[in-house]
Design a protein around this motif. Structure first.
Motif, short mmCIF file in Angstrom:
data_model
loop_
_atom_site.label_atom_id
_atom_site.label_comp_id
_atom_site.label_asym_id
_atom_site.label_seq_id
_atom_site.Cartn_x
_atom_site.Cartn_y
_atom_site.Cartn_z
N PHE A 103 0.81 -1.01 0.05
CA PHE A 103 -0.13 0.38 0.29
C PHE A 103 0.79 1.09 0.11
O PHE A 103 1.89 0.95 0.20
CB PHE A 103 -1.18 0.22 1.55
N ILE A 104 0.31 2.36 -0.57
CA ILE A 104 0.56 3.15 -0.02
C ILE A 104 -0.03 4.42 0.09
O ILE A 104 -1.40 4.57 0.48
CB ILE A 104 0.73 4.83 -1.52
N GLU A 105 0.16 5.22 1.66
CA GLU A 105 -0.61 6.01 2.29
C GLU A 105 0.37 7.41 3.04
O GLU A 105 0.97 7.72 3.00
CB GLU A 105 -0.99 5.44 3.58
N LEU A 106 -0.92 8.45 2.68
CA LEU A 106 -1.40 9.65 3.33
C LEU A 106 -1.74 9.13 4.99
O LEU A 106 -2.84 8.93 5.03
CB LEU A 106 -2.15 10.88 2.97
N CYS A 107 -0.65 9.63 6.02
CA CYS A 107 -1.14 9.42 7.42
C CYS A 107 -1.02 11.02 8.16
O CYS A 107 -0.30 11.60 7.64
CB CYS A 107 -0.23 9.04 8.45
N LEU A 108 -1.55 11.26 8.91
CA LEU A 108 -1.66 12.35 10.01
C LEU A 108 -1.44 11.67 11.12
O LEU A 108 -1.31 10.78 12.07
CB LEU A 108 -2.59 12.84 9.88
N ASP A 109 0.04 12.39 11.87
CA ASP A 109 0.61 12.07 13.11
C ASP A 109 -0.24 12.75 14.08
O ASP A 109 -1.39 13.62 14.53
CB ASP A 109 2.19 12.38 13.40
N GLU A 110 0.57 12.51 15.71
CA GLU A 110 -0.56 13.36 16.73
C GLU A 110 -0.64 14.53 16.62
O GLU A 110 -1.62 15.36 17.82
CB GLU A 110 0.25 12.38 18.00
N VAL A 111 0.24 15.17 15.14
CA VAL A 111 -0.28 16.92 15.64
C VAL A 111 -0.32 17.44 14.28
O VAL A 111 -0.57 18.50 14.44
CB VAL A 111 1.79 17.87 16.59
N GLY A 112 -0.90 16.19 13.76
CA GLY A 112 -1.57 16.97 12.46
C GLY A 112 -0.37 16.90 11.63
O GLY A 112 -1.00 17.54 10.07
N ALA A 113 0.16 16.85 11.39
CA ALA A 113 1.87 16.90 10.43
C ALA A 113 1.38 15.45 9.67
O ALA A 113 0.68 14.64 9.64
CB ALA A 113 3.13 16.54 10.99
N VAL A 114 1.34 15.77 8.16
CA VAL A 114 1.21 14.70 6.74
C VAL A 114 2.44 13.60 6.44
O VAL A 114 3.85 14.22 6.67
CB VAL A 114 0.60 15.55 5.59
N TRP A 115 2.30 12.69 6.67
CA TRP A 115 3.54 11.73 6.83
C TRP A 115 2.54 10.56 5.39
O TRP A 115 1.70 10.68 5.09
CB TRP A 115 3.40 11.01 7.58
N VAL A 116 4.05 10.20 4.28
CA VAL A 116 4.39 9.36 2.81
C VAL A 116 4.41 8.45 3.93
O VAL A 116 5.58 7.85 4.36
CB VAL A 116 4.32 10.34 2.03
N MET A 117 3.63 6.76 3.50
CA MET A 117 4.14 5.86 4.15
C MET A 117 3.73 4.50 3.02
O MET A 117 2.24 4.86 2.37
CB MET A 117 3.37 5.81 5.26
N LEU A 118 4.32 4.02 2.86
CA LEU A 118 4.21 2.46 2.11
C LEU A 118 5.22 1.20 2.05
O LEU A 118 5.92 1.47 3.03
CB LEU A 118 4.85 3.58 0.62
N HIS A 119 4.55 0.26 1.80
CA HIS A 119 4.71 -0.95 1.76
C HIS A 119 4.94 -1.53 1.29
O HIS A 119 3.52 -1.70 -0.20
CB HIS A 119 3.53 -1.27 2.90
#
Length: 400
Positions: free
Chosen positions: A165-181
């Motif tokens: 997968f490829i994801e856009l995620c939000l962390d605990e302070v609302g920062a945007v992360w790109v994560m992929l597998h």
């Protein structure tokens, strides 16, 4: 927690089915195992060896324990975007990502030229040139037979299918992360399957009795062992570059769809969770095979993803020696793909992925969050292996 003789587990509060336990017992009883087998809380049935296991061996490697998606793993980076920078509806962003990163059985139309990918393109191109040269020198090529070499370089920078997968995620302070597998695509599968066959033949020839023929191993010092290790290390490097190339394409898609420049922070991680390497543990050098497990040495950053609708974690290793400095690679399957399709329907999929821009059709029903273990229970079971640095919640998911 002692699961059985020669096995140390981190499974308190999570399910471990009896088939997985039988596999663990078979692995732990092999004469090449050099110490206890470590079992992670995401453990579940795999091919030959259980997913979520860390296996120390001396003078040998079990190719099926590494698996056929050699170097499969995770990549994540925190961007300088905040939640407020994202549009209310993310369908356009998902479409932009899918247009630049081929998924499933798709590949690039032409062989990839990394210099076109990003400001870091020159470095990526150097890595790819080294990979290209090393590939042509692999001794295992004599075993693999006819290969379409162009396909290998068209597939690099592509996602694949299944649980990738490829994801856009939000962390605990609302920062945007790109994560992929993702992993080493078809060439890793080809190498893995060839090595499994070589190991079976070697064990039959040596008269070795195996509880499961997929636990066949290759002995150090043999030509087959050299061929496999050389190809294994190459495939692991291919998988890491595959993820980096996709990451830059996702960033490119974000820039195009949001109409602005996007930077990334120093918090970037690229880690394998299906691989083997030589490490020092308990005063001895051994081969450590992590099948669905991540290296978690003291201070080392890692990634433990949930499922399409659950939380994921950026973690820091505690260097627990009993786990061979390892942690889980995710939540781990609770139900097989076939069982998931029988237990759940599209309404359940829509409900469990509410708030996530993603496919919600029959093609991804087997990836429904309910098919996976509870990620909170998995994290609680390994509190002495890692500490949580960031808690992520996906808002967009691209599946193969």
């Amino acid at each position: 927690m002692k699961l059985m003789k020669n096995v140390q587990g981190w499974t308190e509060g999570v399910e471990v089915d009896h088939q997985a336990l039988n596999q663990i017992r078979n692995i732990a009883g092999l004469p090449i195992v050099a110490g206890h087998v470590a079992i992670m809380p995401d453990v579940h049935l795999g091919k030959g060896a259980t997913v979520g296991s860390v296996i120390p061996t001396r003078g040998a490697i079990i190719p099926a324990a590494v698996g056929v998606d050699i170097g499969c793993g995770m990549c994540a980076v925190r961007t300088d975007l905040k939640a407020a920078d994202l549009p209310d509806h993310l369908a356009g962003v998902r479409s932009a990502i899918e247009s630049l990163v081929p998924v499933g059985f798709s590949a690039h139309e032409k062989e990839v030229n990394p210099t076109h990918e990003a400001a870091h393109g020159r470095v990526l191109k150097q890595r790819m040139d080294v990979l290209y040269t090393r590939f042509e020198q692999l001794s295992i090529l004599t075993v693999l037979g006819a290969l379409d070499a162009r396909k290998i370089w068209k597939q690099i920078g592509t996602l694949g299918g299944g649980n990738h997968f490829i994801e856009l995620c939000l962390d605990e302070v609302g920062a945007v992360w790109v994560m992929l597998h993702s992993g080493s695509r078809n060439i890793g599968k080809t190498i893995g399957e060839a090595a499994i066959g070589m190991a079976r033949d070697a064990c039959v020839k040596a008269g070795v009795h195996l509880p499961d023929r997929d636990l066949a191993w290759l002995n150090e010092g043999t030509p087959e062992f050299h061929q496999y290790v050389e190809a294994l290390q190459w495939a692991q490097d291919y998988a890491a570059l595959n993820r980096d190339l996709m990451l830059f394409r996702v960033m490119r898609a974000l820039r195009a769809s949001l109409g602005r420049e996007i930077g990334s922070t120093k918090e970037a991680i690229n880690c394998h969770h299906n691989y083997a390497t030589v490490e020092q543990h308990f005063g001895a050098k051994v081969w450590i095979t992590r099948k669905g497990a991540v290296s978690a040495r003291e201070g080392q950053l890692g990634i433990i993803p949930g499922s399409m609708g659950a939380k994921s974690y950026i973690v820091r290793g505690k260097g627990n020696p009993l786990s061979y400095c390892s942690c889980s690679h995710g939540a781990g399957r609770r139900h097989s793909r076939g069982m998931a399709k029988r237990l759940f329907d599209l309404d359940a999929l829509a409900a469990q992925t509410a708030g996530v821009e993603c496919r919600k059709d029959e093609g991804v029903l087997d990836e429904i969050p309910g098919a996976y273990k509870n990620i909170d229970a998995v994290m609680a079971a390994q509190a002495d292996l890692v500490s949580v640095e960031h808690t992520l919640k996906q808002v967009l998911c691209v599946k193969g």
